[in-house]
Structure formats: C-alpha cells, structure tokens
Scaffold this motif. Sequence first.
Motif, short mmCIF file in Angstrom:
data_model
loop_
_atom_site.label_atom_id
_atom_site.label_comp_id
_atom_site.label_asym_id
_atom_site.label_seq_id
_atom_site.Cartn_x
_atom_site.Cartn_y
_atom_site.Cartn_z
N TYR A 9 0.85 -1.18 0.00
CA TYR A 9 0.00 0.00 0.00
C TYR A 9 0.89 1.25 0.00
O TYR A 9 1.70 1.44 0.91
CB TYR A 9 -0.90 -0.02 1.23
N ALA A 15 -3.42 8.55 5.30
CA ALA A 15 -4.39 7.72 4.57
C ALA A 15 -4.15 6.24 4.82
O ALA A 15 -5.09 5.48 5.05
CB ALA A 15 -4.31 8.02 3.08
N TYR A 16 -2.89 5.80 4.76
CA TYR A 16 -2.67 4.36 4.85
C TYR A 16 -2.81 3.81 6.26
O TYR A 16 -3.04 2.62 6.43
CB TYR A 16 -1.38 3.92 4.17
N SER A 18 -5.33 4.27 8.53
CA SER A 18 -6.68 3.77 8.76
C SER A 18 -7.05 2.66 7.77
O SER A 18 -7.68 1.67 8.14
CB SER A 18 -7.70 4.90 8.69
N ALA A 19 -6.64 2.80 6.52
CA ALA A 19 -6.96 1.77 5.53
C ALA A 19 -6.22 0.47 5.85
O ALA A 19 -6.78 -0.62 5.72
CB ALA A 19 -6.60 2.25 4.13
N SER A 20 -4.98 0.57 6.28
CA SER A 20 -4.21 -0.63 6.64
C SER A 20 -4.87 -1.36 7.81
O SER A 20 -4.94 -2.59 7.82
CB SER A 20 -2.78 -0.26 7.02
N ALA A 22 -8.02 -1.43 8.56
CA ALA A 22 -9.21 -2.12 8.06
C ALA A 22 -8.84 -3.38 7.29
O ALA A 22 -9.46 -4.43 7.47
CB ALA A 22 -10.02 -1.18 7.16
N LEU A 23 -7.82 -3.30 6.45
CA LEU A 23 -7.39 -4.48 5.69
C LEU A 23 -6.85 -5.57 6.60
O LEU A 23 -7.11 -6.76 6.40
CB LEU A 23 -6.34 -4.07 4.65
#
Length: 67
Positions: A9, A15-16, A18-20, A22-23
């Motif tokens: 990613y 950005a990464y 919160s997205a990380s 979740a993933l």
Amino acid sequence: MNNGTRICYVDNPNAYTSASKALRHYGYIVEAFSSVDKALNAILSRNYVSVLVNLQLGGGIGGPELI
C-alpha cells in the motif's frame, strides 16, 4: 477472512494508517509505504497479490510512474 495475503500500500501516512487497519482486520498482511521509491524496492523483492497506490502521490517517482 483472508489467509495472510500480502498487499503493498503506497500513500501518505494519514491515509494508509486507517486503511491498513481495516485491511488487517480482514486478515491481509499490509506493508505500507509513503515513498514510491521504497515501495518499488519492496515490490521487486517480495511477492504481493495486490499493490494499492495513490496516483496523486508526489515527490520523486510518483504513483503513475510506479504503475
């Protein structure tokens, strides 16, 4: 749930993060990079099922050049 599929990613840290999270919740192994240069080195030395990249990422090599 996923069985440890590795994802690269590339984005800014805000950005990464919160997205990380979740993933990872879904079982993905996420390796996050804020630099396209560092991500490229990782991509060349590891096996990723997917690469998520911010196309607007600036500085040095950009997202479009990575693709």
